[in-house]
Design a protein around this motif. Structure first.
Motif, PDB file in Angstrom:
ATOM      1  N   VAL A 307       0.841  -1.203   0.000  1.00 41.51           N
ATOM      2  CA  VAL A 307       0.000   0.000   0.000  1.00 41.51           C
ATOM      3  C   VAL A 307       0.883   1.263   0.000  1.00 41.51           C
ATOM      4  O   VAL A 307       0.634   2.210  -0.751  1.00 41.51           O
ATOM      5  N   VAL A 308       1.947   1.246   0.804  1.00 41.55           N
ATOM      6  CA  VAL A 308       2.869   2.392   0.859  1.00 41.55           C
ATOM      7  C   VAL A 308       3.503   2.633  -0.518  1.00 41.55           C
ATOM      8  O   VAL A 308       3.594   3.773  -0.998  1.00 41.55           O
ATOM      9  N   LEU A 309       3.926   1.552  -1.168  1.00 40.77           N
ATOM     10  CA  LEU A 309       4.556   1.690  -2.485  1.00 40.77           C
ATOM     11  C   LEU A 309       3.563   2.244  -3.506  1.00 40.77           C
ATOM     12  O   LEU A 309       3.910   3.082  -4.342  1.00 40.77           O
ATOM     13  N   TYR A 310       2.307   1.790  -3.430  1.00 37.62           N
ATOM     14  CA  TYR A 310       1.284   2.336  -4.331  1.00 37.62           C
ATOM     15  C   TYR A 310       1.058   3.823  -4.053  1.00 37.62           C
ATOM     16  O   TYR A 310       0.833   4.597  -4.984  1.00 37.62           O
ATOM     17  N   ASP A 311       1.104   4.208  -2.786  1.00 34.50           N
ATOM     18  CA  ASP A 311       0.953   5.638  -2.478  1.00 34.50           C
ATOM     19  C   ASP A 311       2.059   6.453  -3.133  1.00 34.50           C
ATOM     20  O   ASP A 311       1.806   7.513  -3.711  1.00 34.50           O
ATOM     21  N   MET A 312       3.296   5.943  -3.081  1.00 35.79           N
ATOM     22  CA  MET A 312       4.412   6.647  -3.703  1.00 35.79           C
ATOM     23  C   MET A 312       4.230   6.704  -5.214  1.00 35.79           C
ATOM     24  O   MET A 312       4.477   7.725  -5.856  1.00 35.79           O
ATOM     25  N   LEU A 313       3.779   5.592  -5.773  1.00 35.51           N
ATOM     26  CA  LEU A 313       3.562   5.524  -7.222  1.00 35.51           C
ATOM     27  C   LEU A 313       2.485   6.520  -7.654  1.00 35.51           C
ATOM     28  O   LEU A 313       2.634   7.226  -8.655  1.00 35.51           O
ATOM     29  N   LEU A 314       1.400   6.588  -6.870  1.00 40.88           N
ATOM     30  CA  LEU A 314       0.307   7.514  -7.195  1.00 40.88           C
ATOM     31  C   LEU A 314       0.767   8.962  -7.095  1.00 40.88           C
ATOM     32  O   LEU A 314       0.304   9.824  -7.844  1.00 40.88           O
ATOM     33  N   HIS A 315       1.686   9.204  -6.165  1.00 37.93           N
ATOM     34  CA  HIS A 315       2.221  10.543  -6.007  1.00 37.93           C
ATOM     35  C   HIS A 315       2.984  10.962  -7.264  1.00 37.93           C
ATOM     36  O   HIS A 315       2.884  12.108  -7.715  1.00 37.93           O
TER      37      HIS A 315
END
Lengths: 400, 113
Positions: A307-315
């Motif tokens: 989930v954290v990695l997806y947040d970074m990707l979405l950013h």
């Protein structure tokens, strides 16, 4: 040697040398289209003759000689080309690897993505028009026309043959990486027709990513793409069952995964991330895939990290499809209720996206809303043209 | 190589322009003036067009009398509002010039004979 193995050797040898030949003819003739035609003729001659005569000891010299002879022949009326070619002899002085320039020209943003991929496959990887058409399940005439148009545009519009200036490099490298990744996706899970699994495009995409990573050691995203492709491929053996049906990640037999390849790709990714400290979309996607690949069992998957990695990707690159994937991770990190909230916000944007409906169906089932789940499955099924995906979805419909 | 950069206005751009006061318009003109000065060595010709409402189209179809109609040749939300001709080395240079254009939001870059 089996016919398939012989074919693989042939493809590998051609790929190793076609791009270099393109680059060397390009620097000599300064005409993309003419250079490309000569390489194509040489490659076609090789594919005709090598299976019977055997691969020559120096395939590069062989291809070069054929291209040169052909050039002297067809360019008879173009005195300047003829003179240049006539002066040329093998072996050539060692030259810098100019294939990077070829890649940037083939993947120029002024060309459509489809044209970028077809050109790259031809010019850098040495595929014939027929092979490209077969890989994309398109008529040969369509691919031939796309290539002709693209080559004409390169000449007419003055698309340069060079590595872009420093300030343009991130964006232009992004174009090349996107073309290679799309090529990989077409090969890994093609979107139409009978074959849902075509080997050679994925091979070519991995080879191109390795070439890029080797030629651009200062660009962590090139290494990121290579790691991403290798992490996907390391698990390929478990993706289809004996009957050729797609197997979901959670149901895959993880003993079939190539642990050594996973460790290598993860190490490559870690090195790139540590050396440069410039995260990008490919490094992040690779890190997400690595989280899955490193879990010995589905239950051991580190969902909060994903989930954290997806947040970074979405950013970095906001997209509704990435939000969908994040929602799926949220389901396992926080439960189906939390994921459902995320999914509800995506319905409008992703209504035409089959995997949205498949994910929705999955969540609805987890929440015990079985009738709605079945309707969502049906929606997903209507929309996908990939036989393996369709089979998987219809199987799921059958359980209910 | 010779390229023509065609400047294309959108409906929204026109609305925004009409909403601008004189000071804002002057500032926009000044930006465009600076752009022209910066690229003066590559610009060989430039033309600003009257709005598409002033356009008349003559359609010369085979064997028929020419048809004359009011308006631009394609009825659309985006219309060409002017163009410059530039002499540059390759498409990347032309794209760099186009990207720095400070006014209307669409620029078509076309090589010219």
């Amino acid at each position: 040697m089996t016919a398939d193995a012989a074919h693989d050797v042939l493809a590998r040898v051609v790929r190793e040398h076609a791009g270099r030949l393109s680059a060397s003819l390009m620097s000599l003739l300064d005409d993309f289209s003419a250079a490309e035609d000569l390489v194509q003729d040489a490659v076609e001659a090789a594919l005709r003759r090598w299976p019977a005569e055997g691969v020559p000891e120096r395939p590069d010299a062989w291809l070069f000689t054929v291209a040169r002879r052909r050039g002297l022949d067809v360019l008879r009326r173009e005195a300047t080309y003829r003179d240049k070619l006539a002066q040329l002899h093998w072996p050539r002085r060692p030259v810098a690897d100019d294939r990077l320039k070829l890649l940037f020209t083939c993947c120029h943003p002024a060309l459509s993505r489809q044209a970028q991929i077809a050109l790259t496959l031809r010019v850098v990887c040495g595929l014939t028009t027929a092979q490209i058409a077969a890989a994309f399940l398109e008529p040969e005439a369509t691919v031939a026309q796309r290539l002709t148009r693209a080559k004409r545009k390169i000449t007419d519009a003055g698309i340069p043959y060079r590595i872009p200036a420093e300030e343009e490099l991130p964006e232009r490298l992004g174009e090349v990486l996107a073309a290679v990744y799309l090529m990989f996706n077409e090969g890994y899970l093609s979107n139409g027709g009978e074959r849902s699994h075509s080997r050679s495009l994925a091979d070519d995409a991995e080879w191109l990513a390795a070439l890029l990573a080797g030629l651009m050691p200062r660009e962590p995203e090139a290494a990121g793409l290579l790691a991403l492709i290798r992490l996907h491929r390391a698990r390929a053996a478990a993706r289809f069952d004996a009957a050729g049906r797609l197997v979901l990640l959670q149901d895959q037999d993880r003993s079939l995964w190539d642990r050594e390849a996973i460790a290598d790709a993860t190490a490559l990714l870690t090195r790139a991330a540590r050396c440069h400290r410039r995260p990008g979309p490919y490094q992040l996607q690779a890190a997400i895939v690595a989280c899955h690949a490193e879990a010995g069992r589905w239950e051991e998957t580190d969902w909060p990290q994903i989930v954290v990695l997806y947040d970074m990707l979405l950013h970095l690159t906001p997209s509704p499809v990435t939000r969908l994937h994040r929602a799926v991770a949220v389901r396992y990190a926080q439960g189906p209720g939390a994921a459902m909230k995320e999914l509800e916000n995506l319905g409008r944007e992703l209504d035409r996206y089959p995997l949205y409906h498949a994910a929705l169906a999955d969540l609805l089932r987890a929440l015990g809303r079985l009738q709605e789940a079945q309707a969502a499955d049906r929606r997903a099924l209507e929309m996908t043209t990939n036989p393996a995906q369709q089979a998987l979805l219809s199987e799921r419909l059958g359980w209910m | 190589m010779k390229y023509v950069l065609m400047f294309i206005e959108t409906e929204q751009y026109r609305k925004d322009w009409e909403a601008k006061d004189q000071a804002e318009r002057d500032a926009a003109f000044e930006k465009v003036g600076r752009w022209f000065a910066e690229h003066a060595t590559s610009i060989t010709h430039s033309t600003q067009l009257y709005p598409a409402t002033a356009a008349t189209t003559v359609r010369l179809d085979d064997g028929r009398d020419p048809i004359i109609t009011d308006g631009p040749f394609v009825e659309g939300k985006e219309v060409v509002s002017g163009y410059v001709e530039v002499e540059l080395g390759d498409l990347d240079e032309a794209l760099r010039v186009a990207r720095s254009w400070p006014a209307c939001p669409v620029v078509e870059v076309r090589p010219a004979l």
